[in-house]
Every structure is written in structure tokens, then in C-alpha cells.
Design an enzyme around this catalytic site. Structure first.
Site, PDB file in Angstrom:
ATOM      1  N   LYS A  37       0.865  -1.156   0.041  1.00  0.00           N
ATOM      2  CA  LYS A  37       0.065   0.014   0.126  1.00  0.00           C
ATOM      3  C   LYS A  37       0.812   1.350  -0.025  1.00  0.00           C
ATOM      4  CE  LYS A  37      -0.460   0.547   4.998  1.00  0.00           C
ATOM      5  NZ  LYS A  37      -1.211   0.804   6.110  1.00  0.00           N
ATOM      6  N   ARG A 134     -10.557   2.092  14.901  1.00  0.00           N
ATOM      7  CA  ARG A 134     -10.598   2.913  13.520  1.00  0.00           C
ATOM      8  C   ARG A 134     -11.668   2.103  12.674  1.00  0.00           C
ATOM      9  NH1 ARG A 134      -4.656   3.313  11.057  1.00  0.00           N
ATOM     10  NH2 ARG A 134      -5.217   0.811  10.948  1.00  0.00           N
ATOM     11  N   TYR A 255      17.669  30.075   7.466  1.00  0.00           N
ATOM     12  CA  TYR A 255      16.539  30.723   8.044  1.00  0.00           C
ATOM     13  C   TYR A 255      16.295  30.486   9.286  1.00  0.00           C
ATOM     14  CZ  TYR A 255      14.922  30.952   3.018  1.00  0.00           C
ATOM     15  OH  TYR A 255      14.785  31.178   1.806  1.00  0.00           O
ATOM     16  N   MET A 303      13.900  24.694   1.352  1.00  0.00           N
ATOM     17  CA  MET A 303      13.320  23.911   0.574  1.00  0.00           C
ATOM     18  C   MET A 303      13.972  23.028  -0.386  1.00  0.00           C
ATOM     19  SD  MET A 303      10.573  25.589  -2.366  1.00  0.00           S
ATOM     20  CE  MET A 303       9.397  26.127  -1.498  1.00  0.00           C
TER      21      MET A 303
END
Length: 364
Positions: A37, A134, A255, A303
């Protein structure tokens, strides 16, 4: 996909096969679904299927259309739909393509059995909710499911559940007790064990085990290495140094200036960032390897780039190979260690690798 940028994900099909065989050796009396999956946990569904085509007892995934594609590609083993059907169209495909289908609620059961296409035996996995909360039938809803099934003779049933804490201190005893209570005098086939239960709780092996993350070379247990379990890493994320900076005491990095040099440092800039799937929240100190030497990341992940400490690797310059995780020419970095540093799990690392990262398959 070819790109001049040095980042790439390398996949080792032989490692998938090794890990699958280890799963079967760990549960020798059981058959094993190869769980593919989520695009084989980010490794590529078709790559995983091809690696196991001649060996897997069966394949397990989510989407009916992907299961049908496997059938049309000549896969003859059982194929299990782990979340069952979502529409009448899916129900017809289950019958037409001889798929095995999880059923976790009465609506799914009625969808399958109400299909006009039901003219051949069905194979279903009746899912019991034993504490994960679930999906699955409970003590309140299970009786009606059995009542419906008794009216349909051409249905082969396997009982299943899913463990929430097979990898933790609580283990499986509570859920196993609930399962046995719900199953009553059931003597048919059962499927209980995920990777963690398969490796740690032999009492759960049953007729079919469902190895997932272990197929891809990561450990299902915090604090226990994949290597110690005999697993081999399947994915290596690797790149190269594209820039070098010399830092003085007090210089900040990246950053937000979240890292400040406390001594002179040599900094390497790696062509890999969160747009490639590397976790942005990975802190300074996350393990990485350069030219076969272990080192750590520095500052905030950008990024397209991240920084690492080259102070103790004087030979490393622009073009030096880097291993973000896996076994690469630049060294070995367990994905579990990267995930732990970033406060996540290897599952997420693998699934998050971005489409822009080229994939190279070993042996091709």
C-alpha cells in the site's frame, strides 16, 4: 526521470526480497501478505511487486484499481484490499478479478453481497475492532454480519484484526483477548500480525501475517535497529555537497538563524530539502554521512538545501557524496535514526519522498 541535480533515491529490490523471506522465516507456519500500500511505502508499488512476483504468497494494498492493474499485469497470487470496497463498481471488480476483500462494516458487506455480479465464491476478511477503534465490527455489530453471511454459502471468511501497540509495552494481550472473545468458537483462518507482532508475538501469527514496514528495511520498534533484526535497507536517499562555507564563532546558519557556531566550522550545503521530502522539522544534529564519514545537519532545513558539519571531514568539498539515509557510497545512515531525530517514523520519511527526486533501481 533524469536531472542534473545530484539528489536521487536508490532502490534495492534484492533487499525487499531478503526482508520478505525474513518475515516468512519468522512466521514459518503462516503465509505472508506483502503489503504494498501507499505505493509500497514510497518505494514504488511496481518495483516491490516485481521484486516479489515469484515469491510472495499474496499482495495487500488499498485501491481497487491498483489491484485490478496487478491482475491485468499477470499477478496470479491473492490480492487483498485492506480497506475493502467503496462502491458497487469496486464490488463488481472484486468478483471479476478474484480479489480478497476486507469487510469492516455492514454497509460494505451489503455492497459486496448485493452486487449482481456475485456469481462466484467470494473471499473476505471480516475485520474485528479489538481496540484500535478505527475500523471493524464490534460485539454490537458482529452478530448481524454473521447472520448475513450465513445466508450466502459461497463466501470464504478469514477473521482479522489490527494491533495498536504490538511495538510497545502494552503489547497485544488485551487486544488478543478481545479478538478471541469476539471470535468465539471460530476455527477458520485468521490474520492478525503486522510487522511488529510478527517479530515479537509468535502467538499472533495465525494463518496469514501482514508484514509492511519491515519489507522496506525499517524497524517497527523504537530503540531496536533494523540491522539487529536482520533487515536490509531498501531505499537510499543520496545527494552531494554543492557549496562550502567557513564559519567564525558567532556566525548563524539558515533561515531564522537557529544555529550559532560556537567555534570555527566548515559547513557543507547539500542539494536536498523539504521539497524533496526531507523533513523540515529535522533539527540540528540529525545524522547524515559525507564521504563515508558520519556527521550531522546544521540549522533549519530549507526547501531545496540543508547544511551539515564538515569540520572533521577536510577532504569533503563540492561534489562530495552524501547519504541522507540508507546505505550509500557516502556511508550508512539508518532511516530509523533520521526519523527519531526528526520526531517521526521511517514510514513517513519513505512516503514523503517527492516526485521530483529521480529513482534509480539497483541492477537496472
Amino acid at each position: 526521470m533524469k536531472t542534473s541535480r545530484p539528489i536521487r533515491a536508490r532502490i534495492a529490490p534484492a533487499a525487499i526480497l531478503h526482508n520478505y523471506r525474513l518475515a516468512r522465516e519468522s512466521a514459518p507456519q503462516s503465509k505472508a501478505w506483502a503489503v504494498v500500500k501507499a505505493n509500497a511505502y514510497g518505494h514504488g508499488q511496481w518495483r516491490a511487486v516485481e521484486a516479489l512476483r515469484g515469491e510472495a504468497d499474496g499482495f495487500a494494498l488499498l485501491e481497487c484499481e491498483n489491484a485490478v492493474a496487478l491482475r491485468e499485469a499477470g499477478i496470479t497470487q491473492p490480492i487483498l484490499l485492506l480497506e475493502g470496497v467503496f462502491s458497487a463498481r469496486d464490488a463488481r471488480a472484486v468478483v471479476e478479478h478474484r480479489l480478497t476483500c476486507v469487510v469492516h462494516c455492514q454497509e460494505q458487506l451489503e455492497l459486496l453481497l448485493g452486487s449482481a455480479a456475485v456469481v462466484a465464491p467470494l473471499s473476505i476478511y471480516l475485520k474485528l475492532n479489538t481496540g484500535m477503534n478505527r475500523l471493524g465490527f464490534t460485539a454490537t455489530t458482529l452478530a448481524r454480519a454473521w447472520q448475513i453471511l450465513r445466508e450466502v454459502p459461497q463466501v470464504d471468511v478469514t477473521l482479522m484484526t489490527h494491533f495498536a501497540e504490538a511495538d510497545g509495552e502494552r503489547g497485544v494481550s488485551e487486544q488478543l483477548e478481545r479478538f478471541n472473545g469476539l471470535a468465539g468458537d471460530w476455527r477458520g483462518p485468521v490474520s492478525l500480525a503486522n510487522s511488529a507482532a510478527l517479530l515479537r508475538h509468535p502467538s499472533t501469527h495465525g494463518d496469514w501475517v501482514r508484514p509492511g514496514i519491515m519489507l522496506y528495511g525499517a524497524s517497527p520498534f523504537a530503540g531496536i535497529s533494523a540491522e539487529s533484526l536482520g533487515l536490509r535497507p531498501v531505499m537510499t536517499l543520496e545527494s552531494a555537497i554543492i557549496g562550502v562555507q567557513e564559519l567564525a564563532v558567532g556566525d548563524r546558519v539558515g533561515y531564522g538563524g537557529t544555529f550559532t557556531a560556537e567555534q570555527p566550522m566548515r559547513l557543507g550545503i547539500v542539494a536536498c530539502g523539504y521539497a524533496d521530502g526531507y523533513p523540515r522539522h529535522a533539527p540540528s544534529g540529525t545524522p547524515i554521512a559525507v564521504m563515508g564519514q558520519p556527521t550531522k545537519t546544521v540549522g533549519r532545513v530549507s526547501m531545496d538545501m540543508l547544511a551539515c558539519d564538515l569540520s572533521h571531514i577536510p577532504a569533503a568539498g563540492i561534489g562530495a557524496p552524501v547519504t541522507l539515509w540508507g546505505n550509500g557510497i557516502a556511508g550508512s545512515v539508518p532511516a530509523d535514526d533520521v526519523a527519531a531525530a526528526a520526531g517521526t517514523i521511517a514510514y513517513e520519511l519513505f512516503c514523503a519522498v517527492a516526485p521530483r527526486v529521480p529513482v534509480i533501481v539497483d541492477g537496472k
